[in-house]
Enzyme design. Sequence first.
Site, PDB file in Angstrom:
ATOM      1  N   ASP A   1       0.803  -1.073   0.279  1.00 47.69           N
ATOM      2  CA  ASP A   1      -0.146  -0.022  -0.171  1.00 47.69           C
ATOM      3  C   ASP A   1       0.875   1.407   0.525  1.00 47.69           C
ATOM      4  O   ASP A   1       1.072   1.459   1.083  1.00 47.69           O
ATOM      5  CB  ASP A   1      -0.847  -0.092   1.453  1.00 47.69           C
ATOM      6  CG  ASP A   1      -1.967   1.120   1.579  1.00 47.69           C
ATOM      7  OD1 ASP A   1      -1.651   2.337   0.659  1.00 47.69           O
ATOM      8  OD2 ASP A   1      -3.237   0.970   1.358  1.00 47.69           O
ATOM      9  N   HIS A   2       1.141   2.151  -1.136  1.00 47.09           N
ATOM     10  CA  HIS A   2       2.385   2.662  -1.435  1.00 47.09           C
ATOM     11  C   HIS A   2       2.063   4.043  -0.490  1.00 47.09           C
ATOM     12  O   HIS A   2       2.813   3.961   0.138  1.00 47.09           O
ATOM     13  CB  HIS A   2       2.742   3.109  -2.687  1.00 47.09           C
ATOM     14  CG  HIS A   2       1.731   4.270  -3.423  1.00 47.09           C
ATOM     15  ND1 HIS A   2      -0.202   3.816  -4.020  1.00 47.09           N
ATOM     16  CD2 HIS A   2       1.981   5.659  -3.286  1.00 47.09           C
ATOM     17  CE1 HIS A   2       0.038   5.175  -4.237  1.00 47.09           C
ATOM     18  NE2 HIS A   2       0.690   5.925  -4.237  1.00 47.09           N
TER      19      HIS A   2
ATOM     20  N   HIS B   1      -5.594   3.152   0.679  1.00 45.85           N
ATOM     21  CA  HIS B   1      -4.943   3.880   1.075  1.00 45.85           C
ATOM     22  C   HIS B   1      -5.668   5.068   2.265  1.00 45.85           C
ATOM     23  O   HIS B   1      -5.443   5.090   3.714  1.00 45.85           O
ATOM     24  CB  HIS B   1      -4.790   5.190   0.126  1.00 45.85           C
ATOM     25  CG  HIS B   1      -4.595   4.611  -1.214  1.00 45.85           C
ATOM     26  ND1 HIS B   1      -3.122   3.320  -0.879  1.00 45.85           N
ATOM     27  CD2 HIS B   1      -4.144   4.907  -2.448  1.00 45.85           C
ATOM     28  CE1 HIS B   1      -2.589   3.181  -2.159  1.00 45.85           C
ATOM     29  NE2 HIS B   1      -3.233   3.949  -2.625  1.00 45.85           N
TER      30      HIS B   1
HETATM   31  C1  BG6 Z   1      -3.000   4.657  -6.784  1.00 44.23           C
HETATM   32  C2  BG6 Z   1      -4.341   4.652  -7.346  1.00 44.23           C
HETATM   33  O1  BG6 Z   1      -3.032   3.405  -5.902  1.00 44.23           O
HETATM   34  O2  BG6 Z   1      -2.902   5.760  -6.074  1.00 44.23           O
HETATM   35  C3  BG6 Z   1      -4.603   5.844  -8.314  1.00 44.23           C
HETATM   36  O3  BG6 Z   1      -4.507   3.779  -8.240  1.00 44.23           O
HETATM   37  C4  BG6 Z   1      -4.409   6.708  -7.890  1.00 44.23           C
HETATM   38  O4  BG6 Z   1      -5.419   5.772  -8.635  1.00 44.23           O
HETATM   39  C5  BG6 Z   1      -2.573   7.363  -6.882  1.00 44.23           C
HETATM   40  O5  BG6 Z   1      -3.890   8.140  -8.410  1.00 44.23           O
HETATM   41  C6  BG6 Z   1      -2.648   8.046  -5.855  1.00 44.23           C
HETATM   42  O6  BG6 Z   1      -0.926   7.874  -5.525  1.00 44.23           O
HETATM   43  P1  BG6 Z   1      -0.424   9.075  -4.549  1.00 44.23           P
HETATM   44  O7  BG6 Z   1       0.903   8.836  -4.370  1.00 44.23           O
HETATM   45  O8  BG6 Z   1      -0.249   9.943  -6.279  1.00 44.23           O
HETATM   46  O9  BG6 Z   1      -1.511  10.263  -3.503  1.00 44.23           O
END
Ligand code: BG6
Length: 517
Positions: free
Chosen positions: A205-206, A268
């Site tokens: 979950d980045h 997230h």
């Molecule tokens: C991803 C989603 O997990 O997170 C995307 O699949 C989204 O749709 C992205 O744009 C948002 O990540 P960040 O790091 O740019 O907030």
Amino acid sequence: MTTAAAPGTTPEPEDNPLTDGLERLPVHPTALVIFGATGDLARRKLLPALYNLAHEGALPERFGLVGNARSEMTDEAFREQAIESVREFSRRPADEQVLAKLFANVRYVPGSFDEDAVYEGIAGALDGFDEDAGLALNRCFYLSTAPAFFPVIVDALGRRELARRADAEVRVIIEKPFGRSLEEARELNARVLSVFAEEQVFRIDHYLGKETVQNVLALRFANTLFEPLWNRNYIDHVQITASEDIGIGSRAGYYDSAGALRDLVQNHMLQLLSLLCMEPPVAFEADPVRDEKVKVLRAIRTPHAVEIPQLAMRGQYAHGIVAGEEVPGYLEEAGVPQDSTTETYAALRLEVHNWRWAGVPMYLRTGKRLARKVTEIAVTLKPVPHVAFQSAGISTGVRPNVLVLTVQPNEGVSLSIGAKIPGTRMAIRTVNMEFLYGTAFLSESPEAYERLIIDAMRGDATLFTRNDEVEEQWRICDPILNAWEAMPGPLAQYPAGSQGPADAGALLLGDATWRAI
Ligand code: BG6
């Protein structure tokens, strides 16, 4: 010796005493296999992350990279493609020496994920790395493919006896989405855990790799100031926002079958909520942290179908203007069916039913094509019990304190407080106390993927989601998704570039209003 960076520039980590970057903890020699190595995620995030790790000296001395994807390509052509990706997407300008060293021995195995020959090719490349090194490298398999292939790849790794080795560690990193429902997530977990042990599995979950997300725990548990107030007695409500100004780009195929709730809330945003609400863990280690997070998720009741219209709402972006440019509506995007009822905006009101949080509304909202990109957690405290000051003239009156943890952009923390306006009258105005990451630490934070890749290589799962967390997250979202699927379209539209659907405020209780995006 440390030297000051020129004004206006970001000092390199070695010059900056306030950052040890992705500290060069010893990492066992490792080979990383990326499935889906020519895809968007690999090109935009994974390969640049490897480059930045190499630049910081954080990769193990012995590091081997194998790419796999369907297109036919030689090692040499893949190397060129990887270098191009770094040049285009790295947060740091590409240093030719680092690039050359990183990708010198890269291997590429063409073929689709169900072909035995692919796994033979990968095994051959991995054995070659071991032979060159004269020792058994740890192995990490990164599944950066469409989710339908996760079980296919995991099964094949098991069948080909690539999932374990006697003299080194084997780990598997699995991208999101982890299933499309609780049932699918359970099936996938069962498949994965029939091949790998839970300690070998790293579900990405980045958001957990973002510095500012980890700072939620630092703020709460490294300070005496906040924790005594961190409960239903002092907190009125919480708003978590993850708004984006971008549309779906070229991802219609994935996005139209996902939607905002599956794409951002299920993972997230519920992770952000868990970190915000969890009890202090006994140690900042994988299981103690995840044990506490999962308890928060368990304390969120499964919404009943009848209450869903009061707890959840959705919308879809219509044509509008973002950053001065006209953009199409969701239904006009290439690849989106004209009668699609996929939500591009979702907002929820949840409650964590436990001793600490009972009665505190937790509002979550996310959407594409909103006014701007911002991810923040805003904690609004209860109002003071009695106001002895007049609210007149330039005074804004006495407002509840709001603590805002900004995840991105302008990473930092700000606390609004009431202060006296200089002068003869006792007039109060809200002012902000701010901490900004960039200013306090003089450094640019590493990208989430840098931290997560190195953690997975080290076998540290603290910032990865455990199977029980993923399943609890689906348990909460499933009934909402089912209720929405059963409701006929079309969806409420909001103009691109706006604050979202006009009636989103209906979810909020009492005097609460959504914060401006
Ligand atoms: C991803 C989603 O997990 O997170 C995307 O699949 C989204 O749709 C992205 O744009 C948002 O990540 P960040 O790091 O740019 O907030």
